[in-house]
Design a protein around this motif. Structure first.
Motif, short mmCIF file in Angstrom:
data_model
loop_
_atom_site.label_atom_id
_atom_site.label_comp_id
_atom_site.label_asym_id
_atom_site.label_seq_id
_atom_site.Cartn_x
_atom_site.Cartn_y
_atom_site.Cartn_z
N UNK A 348 0.83 -1.20 0.00
CA UNK A 348 0.00 0.00 0.00
C UNK A 348 0.87 1.25 0.00
N UNK A 349 1.91 1.26 0.83
CA UNK A 349 2.81 2.41 0.86
C UNK A 349 3.51 2.63 -0.47
N UNK A 350 3.83 1.53 -1.15
CA UNK A 350 4.46 1.62 -2.46
C UNK A 350 3.52 2.28 -3.47
N UNK A 351 2.24 1.91 -3.43
CA UNK A 351 1.25 2.51 -4.32
C UNK A 351 1.08 3.99 -4.04
N UNK A 352 1.08 4.37 -2.77
CA UNK A 352 0.90 5.78 -2.42
C UNK A 352 2.10 6.61 -2.89
#
Length: 559
Positions: A348-352
């Motif tokens: 999720x952090x990578x997507x953000x």
């Protein structure tokens, strides 16, 4: 095409806009900017499924359960999922028609008001940038299940380095990383759903077929334990807390919109991705809310400890599912779940990181951010925008001197309103777009995709998001609490300041439906799509190619 000719002045909005020139010279371009279309079908579909699933569905959802009970949680997640489905119905039609860099950010500026594009661009950027330290903080919270001695600073540093390494490469590297990480999320969700079903029918160490026991005892609708009210009022406040939890958890359309400009065959692959949003809401978010309320009671001490922010609210209490496994005496499985939780939260952090970078870049294209942010590498990565985004990741180090749970609470409060504002803007942009189609005599059925029940869905989404955004922080008024007020209303205050400030400085005007440019970058995209000589590759065919059981078929062969 005559409409396009009459709007050549619009090229001034983006100095690197080159669609007219490319078409006149017979050249074919991926985009009217420097981004590369490299995301394949399987990558964009997994991004659509897993890109929006992070900490909230597995960890933070426990706050809603503790505040409102399983009944309120299930109803709130169902209702809110339906509203976001209306938003998806709006943005999908516009993005499939115009899969431009910046997605809904540039659509708002082009099809409503430049000031609205400025406001929502910075709102979305702040929202995504703050989600990065949120996810890193959540990783530390989940890792504390194994040991409290894991150095927080080391985890923060490792996450930042990995996010930087993945996103500084070409978009293809990001897509491949997200494909595998999102696949892990899907596996985790089905593990948790299977765990719920098997244990509720008696497949647990105590052979206890507990079923929906916790819906009866302690009950389906809880009185909010942290409010001063009692009875029906307290239960309604519990429901509202569940609704706020859903507003933070149920997301998705914005991530597909942001990736559209870097997808190989946007008219085909993005359409399919948007269509998966509807069943994903039902399968993942609504079923997730149901399962959480089945496996653990809302008055469990560890669940309540997380809600109240008590010390010790981390470790096994990081996830309601892990609490349930510990209560049943199940060993081994919690370790697997926590391991998959770590990879899911990291994803999720990578997507953000990706979305924050692209939002900042898209604002630079339209002159709403400094020009130097338009700089891209030869692989199509907005390098300076990326560097600025990575600075926000260092906010995760705040937890070194404080409680992870406290930092999470602050970030959740600040972030949730940002998502509500984004969805409100998508809805009102669509309303103006729909009016323009009518006024200009454009048949929407000729578009690559046409949304259902429009503009009814757009009005439902706009009104609901406005009301939720307005009352989201009502708790700060009873009694008055300055800290809680700014936690809940900072983004709502910032949004009109950005909108009216840009409007006054740039003298922007609302774009009337009759003047709205429905052509814009469509000729470039049509020419790009028409340049392919091979048919689009289906998701399962591409999956078969990946594991070597299907012959290799290229879907990127162009004229």
């Amino acid at each position: 095409m005559s409409d396009l000719e009459s709007r050549k002045e619009a090229k001034g909005d983006s100095p690197i806009y080159s669609s007219d020139h490319d078409l006149q010279q017979g050249q074919l371009s991926d985009n009217a900017d420097n981004l590369h279309r490299r995301l394949s079908n399987r990558q964009i579909q997994l991004l659509a499924i897993g890109g929006s699933i992070g900490t909230a569905l597995f960890v933070s959802i426990g706050n809603g359960l503790a505040a409102g009970g399983p009944g309120s949680l299930f109803i709130a997640y169902t209702l809110y999922s339906l509203v976001v489905a209306c938003v998806n119905n709006c943005i999908s039609e516009m993005i499939i028609l115009q899969p431009v860099s910046g997605g809904f950010i540039r659509l708002a500026g082009k099809w409503f008001d430049d000031a609205l594009g400025f406001m929502v661009g910075w709102n979305f950027f702040i929202y995504e940038a703050l989600l990065i330290p949120f996810e890193i903080t959540a990783i530390n919270l989940v890792l504390s299940y194994w040991s409290d001695d894991i150095p927080v600073a080391a985890i923060c540093s490792a996450c930042i380095v990995l996010y930087a390494a993945i996103n500084v490469l070409a978009v293809r590297a990001f897509g491949e990383a997200e494909f595998w990480l999102s696949g892990g999320k899907v596996i985790l969700i089905f593990i948790l759903f299977t765990f719920t079903f098997i244990t509720m029918v008696g497949g647990n160490p105590e052979n206890d077929a507990y079923g929906f026991r916790y819906w009866n005892n302690p009950g389906s609708f809880a009185e909010h334990p942290l409010k001063n009210s009692t009875g029906d009022t307290a239960r309604f406040e519990g429901f509202l807390s569940c609704l706020w939890s859903a507003a933070f958890t149920v997301v998705g359309p914005e991530y597909i919109a942001m990736a559209a400009a870097e997808t190989k065959r946007p008219r085909k692959y993005i359409k399919t991705a948007f269509k998966t949003v509807y069943w994903r809401f039902g399968l993942f978010f609504i079923m997730g809310a149901l399962c959480v309320g089945i496996v653990v009671p809302w008055n469990d001490p560890q669940v309540q400890a997380v809600l109240s922010g008590e010390e010790g609210g981390g470790t096994a209490a990081a996830s309601p599912y892990v609490i349930a496994m510990a209560n049943m005496g199940i060993s081994g499985l919690p370790h697997l779940v926590n391991a998959l939780l770590v990879t899911s939260i990291f994803s999720a952090g990578n997507t953000y990181t990706y979305c924050a970078t692209r939002s900042l870049y898209s604002m630079a294209l339209e002159g709403r951010a400094p020009k130097f942010l338009r700089k891209t590498t030869k692989n199509g990565v907005p390098i300076y925008a990326f560097i600025i985004v990575m600075c926000f990741a260092f906010l995760s180090f705040l937890q070194v001197s404080g409680s992870s749970a406290e930092v999470l609470g602050w970030l959740i409060s600040l972030i949730t309103a940002g998502a509500l504002i984004d969805y409100f803007v998508m809805a009102i942009t669509y309303i103006n777009f729909h009016k323009a189609c009518k006024v200009q005599g454009v048949d929407r059925k000729t578009f690559p995709y046409t949304g259902w029940l429009q503009p009814f869905c757009a009005y439902v989404a706009a009104i609901t998001m406005f009301l939720v955004c307005l009352f989201y922080g009502y708790a700060s008024f009873q009694p008055w609490n300055v800290e809680v007020f700014f936690q809940n209303y900072t983004m709502q205050i910032l949004a009109p300041v950005l909108y009216f400030g840009w409007k006054l400085i740039k003298r922007t005007k609302y774009i009337k439906p009759a003047e709205l440019d429905l052509v814009w970058e469509r000729p470039v995209i049509d020419a790009y799509e028409a340049s392919f000589v091979s048919p689009p590759t289906g998701f399962w065919l591409e999956m078969g190619q990946l594991i070597g059981i299907k012959r290799h078929i290229r879907d990127d062969e162009r004229i």
